[in-house]
Motif scaffolding. Sequence first.
Motif, PDB file in Angstrom:
ATOM      1  N   PHE A  69       0.835  -1.201   0.000  1.00 27.70           N
ATOM      2  CA  PHE A  69       0.000   0.000   0.000  1.00 27.70           C
ATOM      3  C   PHE A  69       0.868   1.249   0.000  1.00 27.70           C
ATOM      4  CE2 PHE A  69      -2.051   3.541   2.122  1.00 27.70           C
ATOM      5  CZ  PHE A  69      -3.263   3.632   1.445  1.00 27.70           C
ATOM      6  N   TYR A  70       1.830   1.307   0.916  1.00 27.49           N
ATOM      7  CA  TYR A  70       2.643   2.516   1.050  1.00 27.49           C
ATOM      8  C   TYR A  70       3.651   2.668  -0.091  1.00 27.49           C
ATOM      9  CZ  TYR A  70       0.553   3.310   5.587  1.00 27.49           C
ATOM     10  OH  TYR A  70      -0.347   3.575   6.601  1.00 27.49           O
ATOM     11  N   ASP A  71       3.888   1.615  -0.838  1.00 26.48           N
ATOM     12  CA  ASP A  71       4.686   1.758  -2.060  1.00 26.48           C
ATOM     13  C   ASP A  71       3.940   2.571  -3.104  1.00 26.48           C
ATOM     14  OD1 ASP A  71       6.851   0.365  -1.117  1.00 26.48           O
ATOM     15  OD2 ASP A  71       6.281  -1.547  -2.043  1.00 26.48           O
ATOM     16  N   HIS A  72       2.598   2.498  -3.050  1.00 27.27           N
ATOM     17  CA  HIS A  72       1.775   3.190  -4.044  1.00 27.27           C
ATOM     18  C   HIS A  72       1.272   4.540  -3.535  1.00 27.27           C
ATOM     19  CE1 HIS A  72       1.386  -0.013  -7.097  1.00 27.27           C
ATOM     20  NE2 HIS A  72       1.489  -0.845  -6.072  1.00 27.27           N
ATOM     21  N   PHE A  73       0.902   4.621  -2.255  1.00 29.38           N
ATOM     22  CA  PHE A  73       0.294   5.838  -1.725  1.00 29.38           C
ATOM     23  C   PHE A  73       0.879   6.155  -0.348  1.00 29.38           C
ATOM     24  CE2 PHE A  73      -2.944   3.736  -4.358  1.00 29.38           C
ATOM     25  CZ  PHE A  73      -3.139   4.725  -5.316  1.00 29.38           C
ATOM     26  N   PRO A  74       1.135   7.432  -0.072  1.00 28.33           N
ATOM     27  CA  PRO A  74       1.687   7.795   1.233  1.00 28.33           C
ATOM     28  C   PRO A  74       0.656   7.748   2.353  1.00 28.33           C
ATOM     29  CG  PRO A  74       1.347   9.761  -0.091  1.00 28.33           C
ATOM     30  CD  PRO A  74       1.088   8.588  -0.989  1.00 28.33           C
ATOM     31  N   ASP A  75      -0.638   7.860   2.005  1.00 26.60           N
ATOM     32  CA  ASP A  75      -1.672   7.857   3.036  1.00 26.60           C
ATOM     33  C   ASP A  75      -3.027   7.583   2.405  1.00 26.60           C
ATOM     34  OD1 ASP A  75      -2.409  10.299   1.790  1.00 26.60           O
ATOM     35  OD2 ASP A  75      -1.113  11.422   3.148  1.00 26.60           O
ATOM     36  N   LYS A  76      -4.041   7.471   3.270  1.00 29.76           N
ATOM     37  CA  LYS A  76      -5.403   7.183   2.809  1.00 29.76           C
ATOM     38  C   LYS A  76      -5.938   8.310   1.933  1.00 29.76           C
ATOM     39  CE  LYS A  76      -8.942   7.974   5.524  1.00 29.76           C
ATOM     40  NZ  LYS A  76      -9.988   7.885   6.599  1.00 29.76           N
ATOM     41  N   HIS A  77      -5.666   9.538   2.309  1.00 31.54           N
ATOM     42  CA  HIS A  77      -6.195  10.680   1.577  1.00 31.54           C
ATOM     43  C   HIS A  77      -5.753  10.659   0.112  1.00 31.54           C
ATOM     44  CE1 HIS A  77      -7.701  14.752   0.979  1.00 31.54           C
ATOM     45  NE2 HIS A  77      -6.527  15.080   0.456  1.00 31.54           N
ATOM     46  N   ALA A  80      -6.882   9.603  -5.713  1.00 30.57           N
ATOM     47  CA  ALA A  80      -6.561   8.841  -6.925  1.00 30.57           C
ATOM     48  C   ALA A  80      -7.773   8.056  -7.409  1.00 30.57           C
ATOM     49  CB  ALA A  80      -5.391   7.899  -6.643  1.00 30.57           C
ATOM     50  N   ALA A  81      -8.520   7.459  -6.469  1.00 33.95           N
ATOM     51  CA  ALA A  81      -9.726   6.721  -6.848  1.00 33.95           C
ATOM     52  C   ALA A  81     -10.746   7.654  -7.486  1.00 33.95           C
ATOM     53  CB  ALA A  81     -10.327   6.031  -5.618  1.00 33.95           C
ATOM     54  N   TYR A  82     -10.891   8.857  -6.930  1.00 32.63           N
ATOM     55  CA  TYR A  82     -11.832   9.816  -7.504  1.00 32.63           C
ATOM     56  C   TYR A  82     -11.390  10.252  -8.901  1.00 32.63           C
ATOM     57  CZ  TYR A  82     -14.416  14.068  -8.405  1.00 32.63           C
ATOM     58  OH  TYR A  82     -15.188  15.021  -8.995  1.00 32.63           O
ATOM     59  N   ASP A  83     -10.104  10.543  -9.070  1.00 32.17           N
ATOM     60  CA  ASP A  83      -9.594  10.979 -10.373  1.00 32.17           C
ATOM     61  C   ASP A  83      -9.850   9.919 -11.438  1.00 32.17           C
ATOM     62  OD1 ASP A  83      -8.758  13.388  -9.374  1.00 32.17           O
ATOM     63  OD2 ASP A  83      -6.661  12.785  -9.134  1.00 32.17           O
ATOM     64  N   GLU A  84      -9.622   8.664 -11.098  1.00 31.14           N
ATOM     65  CA  GLU A  84      -9.824   7.596 -12.079  1.00 31.14           C
ATOM     66  C   GLU A  84     -11.303   7.435 -12.422  1.00 31.14           C
ATOM     67  OE1 GLU A  84      -7.917   3.935 -11.871  1.00 31.14           O
ATOM     68  OE2 GLU A  84      -5.897   4.800 -11.762  1.00 31.14           O
ATOM     69  N   GLU A  85     -12.165   7.519 -11.413  1.00 30.44           N
ATOM     70  CA  GLU A  85     -13.593   7.368 -11.682  1.00 30.44           C
ATOM     71  C   GLU A  85     -14.118   8.543 -12.501  1.00 30.44           C
ATOM     72  OE1 GLU A  85     -17.564   6.340 -11.925  1.00 30.44           O
ATOM     73  OE2 GLU A  85     -15.668   5.245 -11.816  1.00 30.44           O
ATOM     74  N   PHE A  86     -13.668   9.764 -12.179  1.00 28.55           N
ATOM     75  CA  PHE A  86     -14.116  10.915 -12.956  1.00 28.55           C
ATOM     76  C   PHE A  86     -13.655  10.795 -14.400  1.00 28.55           C
ATOM     77  CE2 PHE A  86     -13.547  15.105 -14.819  1.00 28.55           C
ATOM     78  CZ  PHE A  86     -14.790  15.670 -14.604  1.00 28.55           C
TER      79      PHE A  86
END
Length: 214
Positions: free
Chosen positions: A148-156, A161-167
């Motif tokens: 997880f932390y290899d891809h993202f520094p935190d939950k926020h 990123a999830a919102y950007d991809e869905e939009f």
Amino acid sequence: ALRRRVARRIEQWIDEAVSRADGPTTVSPSARTVIACGVLQVIDQHLHAGRVRQLRGMADDLATWAASYETSSPLPAHRPLGEPPPPAPQHRPLPLPRGHQKLPRSFVDRYQRERILRAVTDLAAYDGYAGVTVPEIVASARISNKTFYDHFPDKHTAFLAAYDEEFASLFAASWAAAAGHSEWTDAVRDGIAAWVEHLAADPAKARFGLIDVL
């Protein structure tokens, strides 16, 4: 709840105005909702910008805009939208095949990222942003904390990123449906149809993109 009551009151004003109009005229229920929400959005923009005094002068413009939805009969739909989409499948991430170390690193990274973003979206549908934790994302995506932390520094950052991809996916579906038309009314109709169909096909993503992201 207060906002919904105000919107309903605006819709009632529209109905009252239509009932006093000369000749056969109507405003469809969907158009009334669009008008009410549009008026509230204009008010919000003025309040946030500190332009409260200018609101009084907006009345005529808003009334003229609302009247543009008036018609002698509701316009028929150009084409049926078809049967309701089937329920969204339960997204259970599949593990990478055995010997995945032989797979290209770029493929593994992309696959892990997709699992993380899917887990974020699914968990948010039940618990909202505040209720989701990194350990829950890790468990749902079936990955390690390190991955997880290899891809993202935190939950926020993962949520954004999830919102950007869905939009991007939603925009692409609407744009593709609208781009083939030369008439703007056809483009708007099919663009909106594609938009709502895309949301209806995956309720978890729809909730995430329209509610949880706020």
